[in-house]
Motif scaffolding. Structure first.
Motif, PDB file in Angstrom:
ATOM      1  N   GLU A  99       1.631   5.601  13.165  1.00 36.90           N
ATOM      2  CA  GLU A  99       2.838   5.207  12.438  1.00 36.90           C
ATOM      3  C   GLU A  99       3.086   6.442  11.441  1.00 36.90           C
ATOM      4  O   GLU A  99       4.427   6.576  11.242  1.00 36.90           O
ATOM      5  CB  GLU A  99       2.741   4.149  11.563  1.00 36.90           C
ATOM      6  N   ARG A 106       0.783  -1.214   0.065  1.00 36.57           N
ATOM      7  CA  ARG A 106      -0.043  -0.135  -0.105  1.00 36.57           C
ATOM      8  C   ARG A 106       0.778   1.310   0.018  1.00 36.57           C
ATOM      9  O   ARG A 106       0.745   2.128  -0.840  1.00 36.57           O
ATOM     10  CB  ARG A 106      -0.902   0.106   1.170  1.00 36.57           C
ATOM     11  N   GLY A 107       1.744   1.270   0.875  1.00 34.57           N
ATOM     12  CA  GLY A 107       2.656   2.415   0.842  1.00 34.57           C
ATOM     13  C   GLY A 107       2.207   3.575   1.673  1.00 34.57           C
ATOM     14  O   GLY A 107       2.503   4.605   1.219  1.00 34.57           O
ATOM     15  N   SER A 108       1.357   3.525   2.402  1.00 31.39           N
ATOM     16  CA  SER A 108       0.733   4.452   3.382  1.00 31.39           C
ATOM     17  C   SER A 108       1.956   5.331   4.003  1.00 31.39           C
ATOM     18  O   SER A 108       1.922   6.462   4.291  1.00 31.39           O
ATOM     19  CB  SER A 108      -0.274   4.310   4.133  1.00 31.39           C
ATOM     20  N   ASN A 109       2.732   4.509   4.774  1.00 28.06           N
ATOM     21  CA  ASN A 109       3.793   5.239   5.428  1.00 28.06           C
ATOM     22  C   ASN A 109       4.822   6.105   4.391  1.00 28.06           C
ATOM     23  O   ASN A 109       5.327   7.053   4.816  1.00 28.06           O
ATOM     24  CB  ASN A 109       4.905   4.115   6.056  1.00 28.06           C
TER      25      ASN A 109
END
Ligand code: GAR
Length: 209
Positions: free
Chosen positions: A174, A11-14
């Motif tokens: 996070e 997903r790559g949300s961080n």
């Protein structure tokens, strides 16, 4: 300005939180590249849309872990990063890889380490009945999910929490603590010294309740 490379698997949300912090002027780094081990990682598109060089190296195309890690290191080193940021990168890295980037390889993990290393952290926290759960940013060492802790955020576990509800509250944290950790590194306020985290005087001492 320091160069960073971000490794993702999904997903790559961080990663997005890091890009957003940079765009807001809160994170003085050059995000040189994003690399995924999975071609279908949603985060690769997000990185491209943000104008960041995005690569994928399919781990399945390599005979073993060392061969994949070698190709990954070659790609990373092409960007000469000061810091390699694991942001939901779901591959165990070989000892040689970890040692190559000692002191400049960090990870975010969805638990208060050393509790709940590994997978399914939220489900396990609910099963254990812990009252406090959270997330951790740490320097990566060869022992999986056991490196020196840089910053943690704690989240209360509520009586009617589901795994999804708890995961969502922790993800919000996070997205707060990872840019903070990278900012400290970017501003030369954070380093690994003799296996211990050193934060410049006047900074938060690692807790982010
Ligand atoms: C995050 O919750 C991160 O802490 C976790 O994977 C998720 C990735 O989400 N990482 C690990 O479990 C590593 N052991 P994202 O792709 O949206 O950043």
């Amino acid at each position: 300005m320091k160069n960073i490379v971000i490794l993702i698997s999904g997903r790559g949300s961080n990663m997005e939180a890091l890009i957003a912090a940079r765009d807001a002027g809160n994170l003085p780094v050059n995000i040189a590249a994003v690399i995924s081990n999975r071609p279908d990682a949603k985060g690769l598109e997000t990185a491209q849309r943000a104008g960041i060089e995005a690569h994928f190296i399919d781990h399945k195309a390599f005979a073993g872990r060392e061969a994949f890690d070698g190709a990954l290191a070659e790609c990373i080193d092409g960007f000469a990063p000061d810091l390699v940021v694991l942001a939901g990168f779901m591959r165990i890295l070989s000892e040689g890889f970890v040692r190559r980037y000692e002191g400049r390889l960090i990870n975010i993990h969805p638990s208060l380490l050393p509790s709940f290393p590994g997978l399914h952290t939220h489900q396990r926290a609910l099963e254990e009945g812990v009252r406090i759960h959270g997330c951790t940013v740490h320097f990566v060492t060869p022992a999986l999910d056991h490196g020196p802790v840089i910053i943690q955020a704690a989240v209360p576990v509520l009586d009617d929490d589901t795994e999804a509800m708890l995961a969502a509250r922790i993800l919000t944290q996070e997205h707060r603590i990872y840019p903070q950790a990278v900012r400290w590194f970017a501003e030369d306020k954070l380093r690994l010294e003799n296996g211990r985290v050193r934060l410049a005087a006047g900074q938060n001492d690692g807790a982010a309740l």
